[in-house]
Scaffold this motif. Structure first.
Motif, PDB file in Angstrom:
ATOM      1  N   UNK B  96      49.877  14.233 -40.751  1.00  0.00           N
ATOM      2  CA  UNK B  96      50.681  13.138 -41.318  1.00  0.00           C
ATOM      3  C   UNK B  96      51.169  12.257 -40.176  1.00  0.00           C
ATOM      4  N   UNK B  97      51.225  10.953 -40.444  1.00  0.00           N
ATOM      5  CA  UNK B  97      51.595   9.999 -39.385  1.00  0.00           C
ATOM      6  C   UNK B  97      52.933   9.327 -39.675  1.00  0.00           C
ATOM      7  N   UNK B  98      53.575   8.993 -38.595  1.00  0.00           N
ATOM      8  CA  UNK B  98      54.790   8.201 -38.671  1.00  0.00           C
ATOM      9  C   UNK B  98      54.341   6.753 -38.522  1.00  0.00           C
ATOM     10  N   UNK B  99      54.885   5.848 -39.331  1.00  0.00           N
ATOM     11  CA  UNK B  99      54.486   4.454 -39.192  1.00  0.00           C
ATOM     12  C   UNK B  99      55.389   3.750 -38.186  1.00  0.00           C
ATOM     13  N   UNK B 100      54.748   3.171 -37.161  1.00  0.00           N
ATOM     14  CA  UNK B 100      55.523   2.458 -36.142  1.00  0.00           C
ATOM     15  C   UNK B 100      55.868   1.040 -36.618  1.00  0.00           C
ATOM     16  N   UNK B 101      55.001   0.484 -37.474  1.00  0.00           N
ATOM     17  CA  UNK B 101      55.216  -0.887 -37.967  1.00  0.00           C
ATOM     18  C   UNK B 101      56.227  -0.882 -39.113  1.00  0.00           C
ATOM     19  N   UNK B 102      57.124  -1.854 -39.064  1.00  0.00           N
ATOM     20  CA  UNK B 102      58.077  -1.999 -40.163  1.00  0.00           C
ATOM     21  C   UNK B 102      59.095  -0.887 -40.221  1.00  0.00           C
ATOM     22  N   UNK B 103      59.202  -0.146 -39.132  1.00  0.00           N
ATOM     23  CA  UNK B 103      60.186   0.931 -39.087  1.00  0.00           C
ATOM     24  C   UNK B 103      61.346   0.473 -38.208  1.00  0.00           C
ATOM     25  N   UNK B 104      62.465   0.093 -38.814  1.00  0.00           N
ATOM     26  CA  UNK B 104      63.569  -0.491 -38.041  1.00  0.00           C
ATOM     27  C   UNK B 104      64.187   0.501 -37.059  1.00  0.00           C
ATOM     28  N   UNK B 105      63.863   1.799 -37.199  1.00  0.00           N
ATOM     29  CA  UNK B 105      64.412   2.777 -36.270  1.00  0.00           C
ATOM     30  C   UNK B 105      63.567   2.954 -35.022  1.00  0.00           C
ATOM     31  N   UNK B 106      62.424   2.264 -34.985  1.00  0.00           N
ATOM     32  CA  UNK B 106      61.542   2.353 -33.815  1.00  0.00           C
ATOM     33  C   UNK B 106      61.961   1.302 -32.787  1.00  0.00           C
ATOM     34  N   UNK B 107      62.076   1.701 -31.532  1.00  0.00           N
ATOM     35  CA  UNK B 107      62.511   0.732 -30.517  1.00  0.00           C
ATOM     36  C   UNK B 107      61.365  -0.174 -30.063  1.00  0.00           C
ATOM     37  N   UNK B 108      60.564  -0.625 -31.024  1.00  0.00           N
ATOM     38  CA  UNK B 108      59.409  -1.463 -30.691  1.00  0.00           C
ATOM     39  C   UNK B 108      59.359  -2.666 -31.611  1.00  0.00           C
ATOM     40  N   UNK B 109      59.028  -3.855 -31.043  1.00  0.00           N
ATOM     41  CA  UNK B 109      58.803  -4.994 -31.937  1.00  0.00           C
ATOM     42  C   UNK B 109      57.534  -4.746 -32.752  1.00  0.00           C
ATOM     43  N   UNK B 110      57.471  -5.295 -33.970  1.00  0.00           N
ATOM     44  CA  UNK B 110      56.326  -5.055 -34.841  1.00  0.00           C
ATOM     45  C   UNK B 110      55.001  -5.453 -34.196  1.00  0.00           C
ATOM     46  N   UNK B 117      46.694   2.710 -32.424  1.00  0.00           N
ATOM     47  CA  UNK B 117      47.089   3.910 -31.684  1.00  0.00           C
ATOM     48  C   UNK B 117      48.593   4.104 -31.586  1.00  0.00           C
ATOM     49  N   UNK B 118      49.366   3.061 -31.946  1.00  0.00           N
ATOM     50  CA  UNK B 118      50.828   3.191 -31.828  1.00  0.00           C
ATOM     51  C   UNK B 118      51.419   4.195 -32.824  1.00  0.00           C
ATOM     52  N   UNK B 119      50.805   4.286 -34.012  1.00  0.00           N
ATOM     53  CA  UNK B 119      51.295   5.263 -34.984  1.00  0.00           C
ATOM     54  C   UNK B 119      51.166   6.680 -34.416  1.00  0.00           C
ATOM     55  N   UNK B 120      50.037   6.919 -33.756  1.00  0.00           N
ATOM     56  CA  UNK B 120      49.802   8.247 -33.174  1.00  0.00           C
ATOM     57  C   UNK B 120      50.820   8.536 -32.077  1.00  0.00           C
ATOM     58  N   UNK B 121      51.126   7.504 -31.281  1.00  0.00           N
ATOM     59  CA  UNK B 121      52.110   7.673 -30.207  1.00  0.00           C
ATOM     60  C   UNK B 121      53.487   7.994 -30.807  1.00  0.00           C
ATOM     61  N   UNK B 122      53.866   7.200 -31.817  1.00  0.00           N
ATOM     62  CA  UNK B 122      55.176   7.406 -32.474  1.00  0.00           C
ATOM     63  C   UNK B 122      55.246   8.800 -33.095  1.00  0.00           C
ATOM     64  N   UNK B 123      54.141   9.238 -33.703  1.00  0.00           N
ATOM     65  CA  UNK B 123      54.115  10.555 -34.345  1.00  0.00           C
ATOM     66  C   UNK B 123      54.265  11.662 -33.295  1.00  0.00           C
ATOM     67  N   UNK B 124      53.546  11.485 -32.166  1.00  0.00           N
ATOM     68  CA  UNK B 124      53.643  12.507 -31.107  1.00  0.00           C
ATOM     69  C   UNK B 124      55.057  12.600 -30.557  1.00  0.00           C
ATOM     70  N   UNK B 125      55.706  11.428 -30.405  1.00  0.00           N
ATOM     71  CA  UNK B 125      57.089  11.419 -29.905  1.00  0.00           C
ATOM     72  C   UNK B 125      58.015  12.186 -30.848  1.00  0.00           C
ATOM     73  N   UNK B 126      57.832  11.916 -32.131  1.00  0.00           N
ATOM     74  CA  UNK B 126      58.674  12.571 -33.159  1.00  0.00           C
ATOM     75  C   UNK B 126      58.396  14.075 -33.186  1.00  0.00           C
ATOM     76  N   UNK B 127      57.103  14.421 -33.087  1.00  0.00           N
ATOM     77  CA  UNK B 127      56.719  15.841 -33.117  1.00  0.00           C
ATOM     78  C   UNK B 127      57.356  16.598 -31.940  1.00  0.00           C
TER      79      UNK B 127
END
Lengths: 81, 195
Positions: B96-110, B117-127
């Motif tokens: 399962x993936x974390x969505x980096x886009x449209x996620x206001x809690x992510x410290x990244x501009x959309x 590949x950003x979703x995978x990065x965000x998911x790995x960070x969360x994991x």
């Protein structure tokens, strides 16, 4: 850790966070006999409120006491039924 | 009980004070006390959760609440539909993936979050955070829930819509259920949640 309760068993849930301390406590209580006292040692600070809430809302268990010592939270739960 | 009354109101020697009547009253009080105790009873509750989301972060709340409610001896049904099915899908639940886009809690501009590949990065960070925090994995929570008798249901219509097979799901998952089953459980529940 010395305690004023005559504990039957100790459950170590150190390092685990919500909801594991509650779920593991429930499973351990299920394996005990009526009158047995379970000592639960946690590092999750939320366990202070959660174990209390769980014991209040669950039949057949009574929370005898909770001890906060540094980053360890110890709970004493008796199986009453 | 009688000690609460002023002495003048109680007269045990009163011949009108009928022993049979007293017994009936006592029985009635006992009956009422036990029915009040039943009403206050924490057990016997029922919860139904409708899980519609299949992202890594949204898989957690239904499973955490379900396994905790089961520890309260509640009867729990989680009805998984649309993307929520992926939580019960043995293979997909592991990726399962974390969505980096449209996620206001992510410290990244959309614009950056949308880079492949950003979703995978965000998911790995969360994991990584989940591991460090001692938070249970999705696998563990599913096993625990099933072990504790939580009824994890997979909506039949969406199984077919997504092209899944009933054998794709974890052992113990209920299939062959639809909206009517979900509604029936919701109507019987003390707690109903849509996630």
């Amino acid at each position: 850790m010395s305690s004023e309760y005559d504990t039957t068993e100790t459950l170590d849930v150190k390092g685990l966070s919500c909801p594991m301390p509650i779920v593991k406590t429930k499973q351990a209580i299920d394996d005990l006999e009526t009158g047995d006292i379970l000592e639960v040692v946690a590092t999750d600070s939320g366990s202070m409120s959660d174990i209390r809430g769980w014991a209040d809302g669950t039949d057949g268990v009574e929370l005898l006491g909770q001890v906060e010592e540094g980053d360890h939270y110890t709970h004493y739960v008796e199986k009453t039924v | 009980m009688s000690t609460d009354n002023p002495p003048a109101a109680v007269d045990d020697t009163d011949p009108e004070f009928d022993a049979a009547e007293l017994r009936t009253l006592r029985e009635r009080v006992e009956e009422l006390e036990s029915s009040v105790a039943e009403l206050n009873d924490g057990g016997g509750k029922k919860m139904t959760i409708i899980a519609t989301q299949g992202s890594f972060d949204m898989a957690y709340p239904p499973l955490i609440l379900a396994s905790t409610a089961a520890a309260f001896d509640w009867e729990v049904v989680v009805f998984h539909t649309f993307w929520g099915l992926d939580i019960l899908h043995e293979e997909k639940s592991k990726s399962l993936k974390l969505s980096a886009v449209g996620n206001p809690n992510m410290p990244l501009p959309n614009a950056i979050a949308a880079v492949p590949g950003m979703d995978a990065v965000a998911t790995r960070m969360m994991q990584k955070k989940i591991d460090e925090n001692g938070t249970a994995t999705i696998d563990e929570l599913i096993d625990l829930s099933l072990e504790q008798g939580v009824d994890l249901q997979a909506c039949q219509m969406t199984i077919e819509l997504m092209g899944y097979d009933e054998s794709d799901f974890y052992d113990g998952v209920t299939t062959g259920v639809g909206a009517a089953t979900a509604l029936q459980h919701m109507a019987e529940s003390d707690v109903q949640l849509l996630v």
